[in-house]
Motif scaffolding. Structure first.
Motif, PDB file in Angstrom:
ATOM      1  N   GLU A 180       8.872  -0.043 -13.032  1.00  0.00           N
ATOM      2  CA  GLU A 180       9.698   0.551 -11.969  1.00  0.00           C
ATOM      3  C   GLU A 180       9.091   0.295 -10.586  1.00  0.00           C
ATOM      4  O   GLU A 180       9.806   0.028  -9.619  1.00  0.00           O
ATOM      5  CB  GLU A 180       9.863   2.054 -12.192  1.00  0.00           C
ATOM      6  CG  GLU A 180      10.969   2.442 -13.163  1.00  0.00           C
ATOM      7  CD  GLU A 180      10.566   2.297 -14.603  1.00  0.00           C
ATOM      8  OE1 GLU A 180       9.350   2.341 -14.896  1.00  0.00           O
ATOM      9  OE2 GLU A 180      11.458   2.109 -15.463  1.00  0.00           O
ATOM     10  N   THR A 181       7.754   0.382 -10.505  1.00  0.00           N
ATOM     11  CA  THR A 181       7.091   0.105  -9.224  1.00  0.00           C
ATOM     12  C   THR A 181       7.430  -1.306  -8.752  1.00  0.00           C
ATOM     13  O   THR A 181       7.779  -1.528  -7.579  1.00  0.00           O
ATOM     14  CB  THR A 181       5.558   0.217  -9.371  1.00  0.00           C
ATOM     15  OG1 THR A 181       5.250   1.446 -10.003  1.00  0.00           O
ATOM     16  CG2 THR A 181       4.883   0.150  -8.017  1.00  0.00           C
ATOM     17  N   LEU A 182       7.326  -2.262  -9.674  1.00  0.00           N
ATOM     18  CA  LEU A 182       7.595  -3.659  -9.309  1.00  0.00           C
ATOM     19  C   LEU A 182       9.051  -3.828  -8.880  1.00  0.00           C
ATOM     20  O   LEU A 182       9.342  -4.468  -7.867  1.00  0.00           O
ATOM     21  CB  LEU A 182       7.275  -4.585 -10.493  1.00  0.00           C
ATOM     22  CG  LEU A 182       5.823  -4.577 -10.966  1.00  0.00           C
ATOM     23  CD1 LEU A 182       5.623  -5.546 -12.122  1.00  0.00           C
ATOM     24  CD2 LEU A 182       4.871  -4.917  -9.829  1.00  0.00           C
ATOM     25  N   ASP A 183       9.955  -3.225  -9.662  1.00  0.00           N
ATOM     26  CA  ASP A 183      11.383  -3.309  -9.314  1.00  0.00           C
ATOM     27  C   ASP A 183      11.636  -2.715  -7.935  1.00  0.00           C
ATOM     28  O   ASP A 183      12.415  -3.253  -7.141  1.00  0.00           O
ATOM     29  CB  ASP A 183      12.229  -2.550 -10.351  1.00  0.00           C
ATOM     30  CG  ASP A 183      12.395  -3.355 -11.621  1.00  0.00           C
ATOM     31  OD1 ASP A 183      12.102  -4.565 -11.582  1.00  0.00           O
ATOM     32  OD2 ASP A 183      12.810  -2.776 -12.636  1.00  0.00           O
ATOM     33  N   ARG A 198       0.837  -1.211   0.000  1.00  0.00           N
ATOM     34  CA  ARG A 198       0.000   0.000   0.000  1.00  0.00           C
ATOM     35  C   ARG A 198       0.864   1.250   0.000  1.00  0.00           C
ATOM     36  O   ARG A 198       0.606   2.212  -0.709  1.00  0.00           O
ATOM     37  CB  ARG A 198      -0.920   0.000   1.226  1.00  0.00           C
ATOM     38  CG  ARG A 198      -2.269  -0.652   0.978  1.00  0.00           C
ATOM     39  CD  ARG A 198      -3.293  -0.187   2.003  1.00  0.00           C
ATOM     40  NE  ARG A 198      -2.804  -0.206   3.369  1.00  0.00           N
ATOM     41  CZ  ARG A 198      -2.775  -1.285   4.147  1.00  0.00           C
ATOM     42  NH1 ARG A 198      -3.213  -2.424   3.678  1.00  0.00           N
ATOM     43  NH2 ARG A 198      -2.318  -1.228   5.388  1.00  0.00           N
ATOM     44  N   GLN A 199       1.918   1.228   0.829  1.00  0.00           N
ATOM     45  CA  GLN A 199       2.785   2.402   0.931  1.00  0.00           C
ATOM     46  C   GLN A 199       3.547   2.653  -0.374  1.00  0.00           C
ATOM     47  O   GLN A 199       3.694   3.789  -0.814  1.00  0.00           O
ATOM     48  CB  GLN A 199       3.764   2.236   2.093  1.00  0.00           C
ATOM     49  CG  GLN A 199       3.076   2.280   3.444  1.00  0.00           C
ATOM     50  CD  GLN A 199       4.061   2.204   4.597  1.00  0.00           C
ATOM     51  OE1 GLN A 199       5.260   2.075   4.366  1.00  0.00           O
ATOM     52  NE2 GLN A 199       3.549   2.272   5.812  1.00  0.00           N
ATOM     53  N   VAL A 200       4.032   1.549  -0.962  1.00  0.00           N
ATOM     54  CA  VAL A 200       4.777   1.682  -2.218  1.00  0.00           C
ATOM     55  C   VAL A 200       3.893   2.327  -3.286  1.00  0.00           C
ATOM     56  O   VAL A 200       4.286   3.283  -3.959  1.00  0.00           O
ATOM     57  CB  VAL A 200       5.272   0.294  -2.693  1.00  0.00           C
ATOM     58  CG1 VAL A 200       5.664   0.336  -4.167  1.00  0.00           C
ATOM     59  CG2 VAL A 200       6.442  -0.164  -1.850  1.00  0.00           C
ATOM     60  N   GLY A 235      10.718  -2.932   6.017  1.00  0.00           N
ATOM     61  CA  GLY A 235       9.355  -3.354   6.317  1.00  0.00           C
ATOM     62  C   GLY A 235       8.343  -2.330   5.848  1.00  0.00           C
ATOM     63  O   GLY A 235       7.181  -2.638   5.616  1.00  0.00           O
ATOM     64  N   GLU A 236       8.770  -1.085   5.764  1.00  0.00           N
ATOM     65  CA  GLU A 236       7.870  -0.053   5.257  1.00  0.00           C
ATOM     66  C   GLU A 236       8.680   1.061   4.587  1.00  0.00           C
ATOM     67  O   GLU A 236       9.906   1.072   4.649  1.00  0.00           O
ATOM     68  CB  GLU A 236       6.988   0.495   6.370  1.00  0.00           C
ATOM     69  CG  GLU A 236       7.744   0.979   7.580  1.00  0.00           C
ATOM     70  CD  GLU A 236       6.772   1.352   8.703  1.00  0.00           C
ATOM     71  OE1 GLU A 236       5.624   1.693   8.382  1.00  0.00           O
ATOM     72  OE2 GLU A 236       7.171   1.308   9.867  1.00  0.00           O
ATOM     73  N   VAL A 237       7.966   1.988   3.969  1.00  0.00           N
ATOM     74  CA  VAL A 237       8.614   3.075   3.245  1.00  0.00           C
ATOM     75  C   VAL A 237       9.096   4.125   4.251  1.00  0.00           C
ATOM     76  O   VAL A 237       8.289   4.759   4.927  1.00  0.00           O
ATOM     77  CB  VAL A 237       7.634   3.710   2.233  1.00  0.00           C
ATOM     78  CG1 VAL A 237       8.238   4.957   1.622  1.00  0.00           C
ATOM     79  CG2 VAL A 237       7.277   2.713   1.146  1.00  0.00           C
ATOM     80  N   ALA A 258      13.085  -4.356  -4.642  1.00  0.00           N
ATOM     81  CA  ALA A 258      14.293  -3.800  -4.024  1.00  0.00           C
ATOM     82  C   ALA A 258      14.075  -3.578  -2.529  1.00  0.00           C
ATOM     83  O   ALA A 258      14.942  -3.915  -1.710  1.00  0.00           O
ATOM     84  CB  ALA A 258      14.668  -2.481  -4.704  1.00  0.00           C
ATOM     85  N   LEU A 259      12.911  -3.037  -2.168  1.00  0.00           N
ATOM     86  CA  LEU A 259      12.637  -2.769  -0.756  1.00  0.00           C
ATOM     87  C   LEU A 259      12.585  -4.074   0.027  1.00  0.00           C
ATOM     88  O   LEU A 259      13.098  -4.165   1.149  1.00  0.00           O
ATOM     89  CB  LEU A 259      11.317  -1.999  -0.607  1.00  0.00           C
ATOM     90  CG  LEU A 259      11.359  -0.536  -1.059  1.00  0.00           C
ATOM     91  CD1 LEU A 259       9.991   0.099  -0.914  1.00  0.00           C
ATOM     92  CD2 LEU A 259      12.394   0.258  -0.275  1.00  0.00           C
ATOM     93  N   VAL A 260      11.965  -5.092  -0.556  1.00  0.00           N
ATOM     94  CA  VAL A 260      11.905  -6.394   0.120  1.00  0.00           C
ATOM     95  C   VAL A 260      13.321  -6.936   0.306  1.00  0.00           C
ATOM     96  O   VAL A 260      13.695  -7.417   1.379  1.00  0.00           O
ATOM     97  CB  VAL A 260      11.035  -7.384  -0.685  1.00  0.00           C
ATOM     98  CG1 VAL A 260      11.150  -8.784  -0.099  1.00  0.00           C
ATOM     99  CG2 VAL A 260       9.592  -6.923  -0.700  1.00  0.00           C
TER     100      VAL A 260
END
Lengths: 298, 385
Positions: A247-250, A225-227, A261-263, A254-256
């Motif tokens: 880019e969103t998926l990448d 949701r945050q992404v 855990g969150e933005v 990347a964050l994972v």
């Protein structure tokens, strides 16, 4: 599979993990049923190419892809004679008749037969393929030049080509044709008129969330949701190149991978280069504290 | 029955609103509507959309037309006026600014009045030579008329660039095997004559950004004549004007008749003789046009006096730097360069001088001829860092 409505198309593509909005589904449905090419325009990374791939996979048709580039000509798009083999054949014919007396007419007929024809994507798309007419993807049409567009005009209206030495080859069943363009230049109207047209926009909030859920299942709900909130807010900024779905998926991956855990501002600083590819945009967005705050409210 | 009649009406309605719709598309629309659920408004919308719309910028127009028409198919004529796009696209404002038209007519009247001032007989060589060196700003109207005539006949020695496409060429470096084999059949299968081919060469795309603010007024009109000659001399020329906003004028300049072209221009350029916002206009260019017109090794002519007082937010610097990076060559044409020893003293001038590849004068006919020659020359290496 028999497609009876845009809803069928949406369900079909959903099975291939492609979340398709109703407008695009309607355009696809009509293009398939009426045998027209579909011209998809839109910013890079909104899933124009992907839709053709998933469609072919789900319909179990062969995907034939023609990647366009400047100077693309008939010999690399349509067909080419295998000249090396033809020359060998000439030598063999001579060897068979050492005293001369090669039947030239017969030799010519033989040399320009199917055996010496090298099929390129457009010709292959006119031939019957296992599983039915193929899906022909003409990718990034805006990269070619005007002469190639003019050449496509004929092919896309009649679905036939004429090879001077061989005759006319006509598609027994029209292939499903998808053309894409990033609009780095305007494609001529005459070509667009022969196609159905659809502008593929960035996805809405819910659609992007659904795509993220399907494509990056390892990303938990809250982070997702945050992404999405962050990226959607970022697209409203005045950027040289806004991030696409790719880019969103990448970025989510990347964050994972970074174990975020969150933005957070820190996580964004570490990974913003995945979303924005221009130095000017990176500078303009900077620390993005307000974007982070907005995302965390989501 | 009435439904398909309505589709035909709707197509006509779209056509009047400025979306080019052919009869083939109407047939497609009718067939498409047989396939979708016509009781679902959204499906009908997108079905007609994918058939009738061929460009992204028609989206809004189509949406308005659809809403207006299917609310009231009979009385929709009144709605048309509020829908009409500018007939020749690509402009930022919709209402044609009367001020510009008036200004234009006044300028023409003035030109007729002072025609008597011209004393040189125009035919002689010395008169022509004088004309070549006379600053545009000090010319009489009659002299300007002569210069225009000369400009109209100007031809440009383009330096062609190789493309990726190949054509038959008897002296080309590569052997064309396919044609060689075809020829060999005439000689009993023996390849005696080698067919060859070479790259096709064509002039690079040219993008012109022309300043039309007040300080440039006298020059920019003359330069427009130059650009008109240029646009009709070859393909792949894109021309934009900027003062307070960016306007694409390529289509207007395509008219062979210079008067028709200029009449159209006066209606479509809203900021003639106003202020300058070079940085903002160049940024608009970057965002909306650069990716569409700067492909294929384009050269850029930037015609401006560089009179931007300050560049507080760094917009100009950013835009010029990016422009120089994206184009193969940026030539800055500057009327102020006629005073020898002129340094680019304004903030804007300094920034331009830092990034562009070449800096040339543009104040008289001789300088325009020099420019035409320069366009045929080899570029002088990369931009200064």
């Amino acid at each position: 599979m028999d497609l009876r409505s845009a809803t069928d198309v949406m369900e079909l593509l959903a099975g291939g993990q492609y979340v398709c909005a109703r407008p695009l589904a309607t355009a696809l449905f009509l293009a398939i049923r009426l045998g027209r090419p579909l011209f998809l325009e839109g910013e890079p990374g909104v899933g124009k190419t992907e839709v053709a791939k998933v469609l072919a996979e789900r319909l179990e048709r062969r995907l034939i892809r023609l990647q366009c580039y400047e100077g693309l000509d008939a010999s690399s798009a349509l067909y080419e004679w295998n000249v090396a083999r033809q020359l060998v054949q000439v030598r063999l014919a001579e060897a068979a008749h050492p005293g001369g007396g090669v039947d030239e007419a017969a030799l010519e007929r033989e040399l320009y037969g199917e055996r010496f024809l090298l099929e390129r994507p457009l010709l292959a798309a006119l031939r019957p393929q296992p599983g039915g007419a193929p899906v022909l993807l003409i990718d990034e049409l805006d990269r070619t030049d005007e002469p190639f567009e003019a050449f496509l005009l004929e092919l896309l209206s009649d679905f036939q080509v004429t090879i001077p030495e061989l005759g006319t080859i006509r598609a027994p069943e029209r292939p499903i044709v998808v053309l894409t363009s990033n609009r780095t230049r305007e494609v001529h109207d005459a070509l667009k008129r022969r196609c159905f047209y659809h502008w593929v926009d960035y996805p809405g909030h819910d659609q992007e969330l659904a795509i993220l859920g399907l494509r990056v299942p390892e990303c938990d709900k809250r982070l997702a949701r945050q992404v999405v909130a962050f990226v959607q807010a970022l697209r409203r900024r005045d950027l040289f190149k806004a991030p696409g779905i790719a880019e969103t998926l990448d970025w989510a991956r990347a964050l994972v991978t970074l174990g975020a855990g969150e933005v957070t501002e820190e996580a964004v600083a570490d990974s913003l280069g995945v979303l924005l590819k221009y130095q000017d945009d990176l500078e303009a967005v900077g620390a993005a504290a307000d974007l982070v705050a907005e995302a965390r409210r989501a | 029955v009435s439904f398909s009649a309505n589709v035909v009406h709707f197509a006509r309605f779209l056509r009047r609103a400025g979306v080019p719709v052919g009869t083939g598309q109407v047939e497609d629309a009718l067939r498409a509507l047989e396939l979708v659920d016509v009781t679902r408004r959204v499906d009908v919308f997108w079905a007609l959309h994918c058939v009738f719309v061929t460009r992204h910028d028609q989206d809004d127009l189509f949406a308005h037309a659809f809403a207006a028409f299917w609310r009231d198919p009979a009385g929709s004529n009144d709605e048309l006026a509020s829908l009409r796009l500018p007939a020749r696209g690509e402009r930022d404002v919709v209402e044609p600014p009367r001020r510009v038209l008036e200004a234009w007519h006044r300028a023409r009247r003035a030109a007729r009045v002072d025609e008597g001032e011209a004393t040189d007989s125009p035919g002689t060589a010395s008169a022509r030579e004088l004309l070549r060196r006379r600053d545009f700003e000090q010319m009489s109207a009659a002299e300007i008329e002569q210069v225009r005539a000369l400009l109209r006949r100007m031809r440009f020695p383009w330096r062609d660039r190789p493309t990726r496409r190949r054509v038959a060429d008897p002296r080309g470096p590569k052997v064309d095997l396919r044609r060689t084999l075809q020829r060999s059949l005439r000689t009993g299968g023996e390849p005696i004559v080698l067919a060859r081919r070479d790259r096709r060469w064509r002039p690079p795309p040219l993008v012109v950004l022309c300043d039309i603010s007040g300080s440039m007024e006298r020059y920019s009109r003359m330069v427009l004549h130059f650009l008109h000659a240029l646009t009709n001399d070859r393909d792949r020329v894109e021309v934009f004007t900027f003062g307070t906003r960016l306007t694409r004028i390529t289509r207007a300049l395509r008219h062979r008749d210079v008067d028709v072209a200029f009449a159209e221009l006066s209606g479509s350029v809203p900021d003639w003789g106003g202020g300058t916002r070079i940085g903002a206009c160049l940024e608009t260019f970057q965002r909306r046009w650069a990716r569409r017109v700067l492909g294929g090794g384009a050269e850029v002519l930037l015609i401006s006096d560089g009179l931007e007082r300050s560049d507080d937010d760094g917009a100009l610097e950013r835009a010029v730097r990016r422009l120089a990076a994206a184009a193969r060559r940026v030539i800055w044409l500057d009327p102020h360069l006629r005073w020898s020893g002129f340094r680019a003293e304004t903030e804007g001038g300094r920034i331009l001088a830092r990034w562009i590849h070449e800096h040339r004068p543009v104040h008289d006919l001789a300088s325009l001829e020099d420019l035409a020659r320069a366009l045929g020359e080899r570029p002088r290496g990369p931009a200064p860092a």
